[in-house]
Motif scaffolding. Sequence first.
Motif, mmCIF file in Angstrom:
data_model
loop_
_atom_site.group_PDB
_atom_site.id
_atom_site.type_symbol
_atom_site.label_atom_id
_atom_site.label_comp_id
_atom_site.label_asym_id
_atom_site.label_seq_id
_atom_site.Cartn_x
_atom_site.Cartn_y
_atom_site.Cartn_z
ATOM 1 N N GLY A 99 0.822 -1.226 -0.032
ATOM 2 C CA GLY A 99 -0.103 0.108 -0.157
ATOM 3 C C GLY A 99 0.737 1.253 0.133
ATOM 4 N N GLU A 100 1.910 1.278 0.712
ATOM 5 C CA GLU A 100 2.870 2.317 0.823
ATOM 6 C C GLU A 100 3.447 2.511 -0.541
ATOM 7 O OE1 GLU A 100 5.300 1.887 4.159
ATOM 8 O OE2 GLU A 100 3.764 1.885 5.588
ATOM 9 N N VAL A 101 3.754 1.427 -1.193
ATOM 10 C CA VAL A 101 4.591 1.321 -2.540
ATOM 11 C C VAL A 101 3.759 2.340 -3.466
ATOM 12 C CG1 VAL A 101 5.550 0.223 -4.526
ATOM 13 C CG2 VAL A 101 6.084 -0.323 -2.133
ATOM 14 N N LYS A 102 2.248 1.725 -3.467
ATOM 15 C CA LYS A 102 1.199 2.354 -4.373
ATOM 16 C C LYS A 102 1.304 3.898 -4.141
ATOM 17 C CE LYS A 102 -3.528 1.778 -5.771
ATOM 18 N NZ LYS A 102 -4.756 1.063 -5.677
ATOM 19 N N VAL A 103 0.963 4.237 -2.936
ATOM 20 C CA VAL A 103 1.069 5.604 -2.425
ATOM 21 C C VAL A 103 2.046 6.690 -2.881
ATOM 22 C CG1 VAL A 103 0.982 7.341 -0.743
ATOM 23 C CG2 VAL A 103 -0.614 5.508 -0.666
ATOM 24 N N GLU A 104 3.507 5.977 -2.803
ATOM 25 C CA GLU A 104 4.514 6.730 -3.347
ATOM 26 C C GLU A 104 4.969 6.721 -4.970
ATOM 27 O OE1 GLU A 104 6.744 8.358 -1.694
ATOM 28 O OE2 GLU A 104 5.591 8.063 0.201
ATOM 29 N N LEU A 105 4.493 5.733 -5.623
ATOM 30 C CA LEU A 105 4.204 5.521 -7.075
ATOM 31 C C LEU A 105 3.265 6.740 -7.657
ATOM 32 C CD1 LEU A 105 4.592 1.960 -7.966
ATOM 33 C CD2 LEU A 105 6.454 3.871 -8.107
ATOM 34 N N GLN A 106 2.192 6.741 -7.142
ATOM 35 C CA GLN A 106 1.107 7.690 -7.189
ATOM 36 C C GLN A 106 1.969 9.321 -7.233
ATOM 37 O OE1 GLN A 106 -2.121 7.063 -5.031
ATOM 38 N NE2 GLN A 106 -2.883 5.259 -6.225
ATOM 39 N N LYS A 107 2.955 9.455 -6.584
ATOM 40 C CA LYS A 107 3.514 10.694 -6.121
ATOM 41 C C LYS A 107 4.562 10.952 -7.466
ATOM 42 C CE LYS A 107 3.293 10.834 -1.217
ATOM 43 N NZ LYS A 107 4.031 10.788 -0.128
ATOM 44 N N CYS A 108 5.103 9.883 -8.108
ATOM 45 C CA CYS A 108 6.028 10.078 -9.178
ATOM 46 C C CYS A 108 5.583 11.056 -10.361
ATOM 47 C CB CYS A 108 6.441 8.697 -9.466
ATOM 48 S SG CYS A 108 7.360 7.763 -8.468
ATOM 49 N N VAL A 109 6.334 11.626 -10.674
ATOM 50 C CA VAL A 109 6.064 12.351 -12.107
ATOM 51 C C VAL A 109 6.600 11.582 -13.233
ATOM 52 C CG1 VAL A 109 6.145 14.485 -13.497
ATOM 53 C CG2 VAL A 109 5.750 14.581 -10.851
ATOM 54 N N TRP A 110 5.866 10.981 -14.028
ATOM 55 C CA TRP A 110 6.238 10.238 -14.999
ATOM 56 C C TRP A 110 6.688 10.891 -16.356
ATOM 57 C CZ3 TRP A 110 7.860 5.602 -13.475
ATOM 58 C CH2 TRP A 110 7.166 4.971 -12.286
ATOM 59 N N PRO A 111 7.533 10.463 -17.227
ATOM 60 C CA PRO A 111 7.973 11.433 -18.223
ATOM 61 C C PRO A 111 6.691 11.065 -19.454
ATOM 62 C CG PRO A 111 9.310 9.433 -18.394
ATOM 63 C CD PRO A 111 8.424 9.571 -16.997
ATOM 64 N N THR A 112 6.755 12.095 -20.283
ATOM 65 C CA THR A 112 5.716 12.214 -21.255
ATOM 66 C C THR A 112 6.410 11.173 -22.286
ATOM 67 O OG1 THR A 112 6.755 14.007 -22.370
ATOM 68 C CG2 THR A 112 4.975 14.312 -20.894
ATOM 69 N N ARG A 113 5.674 10.859 -23.494
ATOM 70 C CA ARG A 113 6.341 10.125 -24.638
ATOM 71 C C ARG A 113 7.350 10.591 -25.115
ATOM 72 N NH1 ARG A 113 4.723 5.339 -26.748
ATOM 73 N NH2 ARG A 113 5.442 4.716 -28.862
ATOM 74 N N GLU A 151 9.288 13.337 -24.097
ATOM 75 C CA GLU A 151 10.613 13.167 -23.361
ATOM 76 C C GLU A 151 11.319 11.827 -23.159
ATOM 77 O OE1 GLU A 151 8.963 16.476 -19.949
ATOM 78 O OE2 GLU A 151 8.690 14.181 -19.700
ATOM 79 N N LEU A 152 10.464 10.659 -22.970
ATOM 80 C CA LEU A 152 11.096 9.242 -22.700
ATOM 81 C C LEU A 152 11.965 8.968 -24.111
ATOM 82 C CD1 LEU A 152 11.331 6.813 -21.041
ATOM 83 C CD2 LEU A 152 9.114 5.875 -22.432
ATOM 84 N N LEU A 153 11.421 9.520 -25.351
ATOM 85 C CA LEU A 153 11.806 9.086 -26.642
ATOM 86 C C LEU A 153 13.196 9.736 -26.670
ATOM 87 C CD1 LEU A 153 9.117 8.870 -29.309
ATOM 88 C CD2 LEU A 153 10.696 7.083 -28.475
ATOM 89 N N GLY A 154 13.179 11.135 -26.455
ATOM 90 C CA GLY A 154 14.437 11.985 -26.519
ATOM 91 C C GLY A 154 15.488 11.461 -25.450
ATOM 92 N N SER A 155 15.169 11.135 -24.097
ATOM 93 C CA SER A 155 16.217 10.673 -23.263
ATOM 94 C C SER A 155 16.749 9.106 -23.902
ATOM 95 C CB SER A 155 15.455 10.385 -21.883
ATOM 96 O OG SER A 155 15.091 11.589 -21.195
ATOM 97 N N THR A 156 15.814 8.510 -24.473
ATOM 98 C CA THR A 156 16.488 7.117 -24.837
ATOM 99 C C THR A 156 17.278 7.413 -25.928
ATOM 100 O OG1 THR A 156 14.142 6.124 -24.319
ATOM 101 C CG2 THR A 156 15.599 4.947 -26.014
ATOM 102 N N LEU A 157 17.145 8.231 -26.824
ATOM 103 C CA LEU A 157 18.150 8.454 -27.931
ATOM 104 C C LEU A 157 19.379 9.056 -27.455
ATOM 105 C CD1 LEU A 157 15.523 10.118 -30.709
ATOM 106 C CD2 LEU A 157 16.656 7.819 -30.624
#
Length: 91
Positions: A40-54, A56-62
């Motif tokens: 439950g605590e892991v779920k709460v913490e993961l909801q606080k995370c800011v996930w990259p947009t697609r 941003e993710l593609l740029g970082s991957t490149l």
Amino acid sequence: NRELGFRVPPGLPFGVWAGRGALRVKKIREIPAAVARFAGEVKVELQKCVWPTRPELLGSTLVVIAATLLLAVFVGMSDALIAGVLRYIIR
């Protein structure tokens, strides 16, 4: 455990060193609740995370792929240069 000449801190998992069956059973029964609380605590913490947009993710991957290729070329060229120098010295 005075027989062993040292004291074991209380609260070790499963009451391993306690030597009392009741303590051992109590600790084992607490495990499912502790795992559920942790999940439950892991779920709460993961909801606080800011996930990259697609994009941003593609740029970082490149960037990572390009940096990896550059490093591989550098290491390969350095290896070839050092091998050539050593080959020249040995002959």
